[in-house]
Design an enzyme around this catalytic site. Sequence first.
Site, mmCIF file in Angstrom:
data_model
loop_
_atom_site.group_PDB
_atom_site.id
_atom_site.type_symbol
_atom_site.label_atom_id
_atom_site.label_comp_id
_atom_site.label_asym_id
_atom_site.label_seq_id
_atom_site.Cartn_x
_atom_site.Cartn_y
_atom_site.Cartn_z
ATOM 1 N N PHE B 126 0.864 -1.184 0.000
ATOM 2 C CA PHE B 126 0.000 0.000 0.000
ATOM 3 C C PHE B 126 0.901 1.236 0.000
ATOM 4 O O PHE B 126 2.105 1.132 0.239
ATOM 5 C CB PHE B 126 -0.885 -0.012 1.255
ATOM 6 N N GLN B 248 -8.697 13.912 4.237
ATOM 7 C CA GLN B 248 -8.009 13.184 3.181
ATOM 8 C C GLN B 248 -8.867 13.099 1.923
ATOM 9 O O GLN B 248 -10.032 12.702 1.984
ATOM 10 C CB GLN B 248 -7.695 11.763 3.649
ATOM 11 N N HIS B 250 -9.047 11.006 -1.277
ATOM 12 C CA HIS B 250 -8.511 9.760 -1.819
ATOM 13 C C HIS B 250 -8.252 9.960 -3.303
ATOM 14 O O HIS B 250 -9.111 10.488 -4.015
ATOM 15 C CB HIS B 250 -9.500 8.612 -1.602
ATOM 16 N N LEU B 260 -15.350 4.598 -3.962
ATOM 17 C CA LEU B 260 -13.925 4.361 -3.758
ATOM 18 C C LEU B 260 -13.397 3.256 -4.668
ATOM 19 O O LEU B 260 -14.044 2.238 -4.885
ATOM 20 C CB LEU B 260 -13.720 3.945 -2.295
ATOM 21 N N GLU B 263 -6.716 1.740 -2.994
ATOM 22 C CA GLU B 263 -5.293 1.920 -3.236
ATOM 23 C C GLU B 263 -4.629 0.577 -3.549
ATOM 24 O O GLU B 263 -3.574 0.507 -4.182
ATOM 25 C CB GLU B 263 -4.682 2.522 -1.967
ATOM 26 N N ARG B 294 -1.158 9.457 0.080
ATOM 27 C CA ARG B 294 -2.385 9.811 -0.637
ATOM 28 C C ARG B 294 -2.474 11.302 -0.922
ATOM 29 O O ARG B 294 -2.962 11.713 -1.976
ATOM 30 C CB ARG B 294 -3.605 9.380 0.181
ATOM 31 N N HIS B 361 -12.478 11.595 1.460
ATOM 32 C CA HIS B 361 -12.488 10.197 1.891
ATOM 33 C C HIS B 361 -12.455 10.007 3.402
ATOM 34 O O HIS B 361 -13.122 9.132 3.937
ATOM 35 C CB HIS B 361 -11.269 9.505 1.266
ATOM 36 N N ARG B 405 -3.545 10.287 6.647
ATOM 37 C CA ARG B 405 -3.607 8.892 7.046
ATOM 38 C C ARG B 405 -3.032 7.991 5.964
ATOM 39 O O ARG B 405 -3.269 8.217 4.782
ATOM 40 C CB ARG B 405 -5.060 8.484 7.314
#
Lengths: 246, 594
Positions: B126, B248, B250, B260, B263, B294, B361, B405
Amino acid sequence: MTISINIYRYNPEKDKFPYMQSFEFEKPKRDIMVLELLNQLKEKDPTISYRRSCREGVCGSDGMNINGKNGLACITPLSSVIKKNKLDLRPLPGLPVVRDLVVDMTEFYAQYEKIKPFLQNDTPVDIGERLQSPEERDKLDGLYECILCACCSTSCPSFWWNPDKFVGPAALLQAYRFIADSRDTKTAERLQSLSDPFSVYRCHGIMNCVSVCPKGLNPNEAIGEIKSMLLSNKKNQNIITSDKAG
Amino acid sequence: MNILNSSNITTLEFDVLVIGGGGSGMRTSLELAKSGLKTAVVSKVFPTRSHTVSAQGGITCAIASADPQDDWRWHMYDTVKGSDYIGDQDAIEYMCSEGPKAVFELEHMGLPFSRTENGRIYQRPFGGQSKDFGKGGQAARTCAAADRTGHALLHTLYQNNVKEGSNFLNEWFAVDLVLNQLKEVTGVIAFSIESGEVAYLKSQATVLATGGAGRIYSSTTNALINTGDGLGMSLRAGIPAQDMEMWQFHPTGIYGAGSLVTEGCRGEGGYLINKDGERFMERYAPNAKDLAGRDVVARSMVLEILEGRGCGDEKDHVFLKLDHLGADVLNAKLPGICELSRTFAAVDPVYEPIPVVPTCHYMMGGTPTNINGQAFKISSSNDEYIPGLFSVGEAACVSVHGANRLGGNSLLDLVVFGRAAGIHINQAMKSGGGVADAGKDDIDKALHNLNILNESSSGYEVSTVKKELQEVMQNYFGVFRRGDYMEKGVAALNGIREKIENLHLIDKSAAFNTNRVEAIELQNLFEVAEATAISSLQRTESRGAHAREDYPDRDDENWLCHSLYDPTTKSLGKRHVNFEPSQVEAFPPKVRTY
């Protein structure tokens, strides 16, 4: 061009009987989901009640009967269901209606709880995870993805007739999800609890569950597996029973 | 309708109330299930409809499956760096070191993780993950159940709550906190959505596990229910919120729909391309490329679009390319993404790229808490606990995410801190913890807002005001921010406040009245939006997700700190960041590049 949307309406405080309310709706230029249509109608009439949450087909809130077939409003494109410029939206069949498109799912959840929907394994693990081979894990595919939307169970006549005694396709799929899990040690007990004439044997394989499942799952196949395990159990134990299932 | 007051509503008494039935709430209740304490989970939806269900890619944790040498300290380093150094290092240390225990517990509970050939939990790469404190290249640390990890986790937690006999108040909606004269939290006013019955849910410990509030923006990956109800309640009660400017975006929300796209797609080898087919992340993050933080990826995408290299007729999105991975990998590792793309983008990732755009997100900010979930405010520059109030999960700001995050850290946050709060509350209650009773006036005060709404005979329509609010936030507080725009945004919000206080509840009926629920949700959204706007305007630097054109650099001298928004004065204070982990040396701030 307009389309007519007919929505099942029932408010227990005001209505003696449910009725269908018609809305004329300007046909949208781009295809929209049935949920978005409902959201737009609710902007005009805030009293329309329905459940919704994720709006992408993973939470299972907005199961409803869309032009005669159960499905999730949020992943059902208008174009795929509209017939002769007409769309009927009704609550999931067979369960008591709380209001409008909202049904009381108590009995559905009770059947889910009845099958003990949790892993049972009393052997302690000293360190790390329980091992499971990719092949063993593959057996859970097509089972664990259930979102408990109730589209299947509420399309099943056997569930309509005996919602208190027939476990129904959704919960049976989950029963088999734990039977099929290499980590679960209570297969015999799980099968035993389903061996009465109603729990599983009321399924007559009419496959409504398969044709409506918005996640493409196959409860009928899982039920078949349970039935054949029950039968081979009986054979192994050499028990003669009179099967009263009808 | 009758005016509600303390003598005409029911009182239901509990030891512990958990508000919210998502991952963090259900992990808390599970911990308390065997305690003997009378606990209730109050959830506005049936628990498996909570937004945790939408988490896809996985739960990041150094369980040393993909790499036997993996070390939680490396995960900690990545998380501190990802947070742009305003994550609290004691909390990050706790999360990363306790993580493996929490993940193995989930496996023992039955979570159907994907597996490696030797039977262990499958882990995928990730963004922002490294080995050896950033020196050993890309790590694969995110434990996954295909691309449905959130679904598997949420259902597993619900199933185990059923097993342990947890008590649920499903489809009950919490309206406002009740505070006694000592300013202790003594429970909430709530109503049954199904019947409309209003009750005072009295409790010795109230845990806000109400998740995020992505619906303050018009474009978000968040569920329709993510309306920041816990924060709305606490802000109305005068309780502060921390780091609210940190939202955040995304990188990969499906263009148009907002859903979504994990990732994990890039973790499995997918990458972003612009209209020329160029893999542009190679220019912005030469080492990590598409697996940079991100915030970094989202900004790079917006720059590509602004510079005219976006895709489509409007050149307003980019593409996520996956077809080179082949149908087998996509079907085995990313089946949910294939399904979502076909449904919401009308493309099949096996053959075509997915149109994506940065989409709101995750809320890094929230109610400030310590590791045990205890909420606090600041009193003469010291942390002062608010008796009776706890918060966990996205609603809380522990803070493990700081200004940005890392992917897969939210699910870990839920289970680690849900568990920690449960353990703490159990111990505290058994050693005599608790709060004094609230008086009649205190209860009536908490009913005030609901009464106003119920009595409204004219005013503003919920759906119209909601759209207006979302547009303001989208336009003025997006991926890139600047002072003069944000000032306009704050002014616009001042105008909307009047509408928020004068909403017209058209439907006054009792049974399943979603008009009432949505009206209160909108009021909660507004409180969160206002806290976001004021915090964003006042943090005059760029850090993590908070990127300002007028202050493009990080300013450690003035802003290596949390912001603390005080709703009673609408002002922003500062709070120290913890640099005192107990088992390792603290990681000092460095220039953050990928």
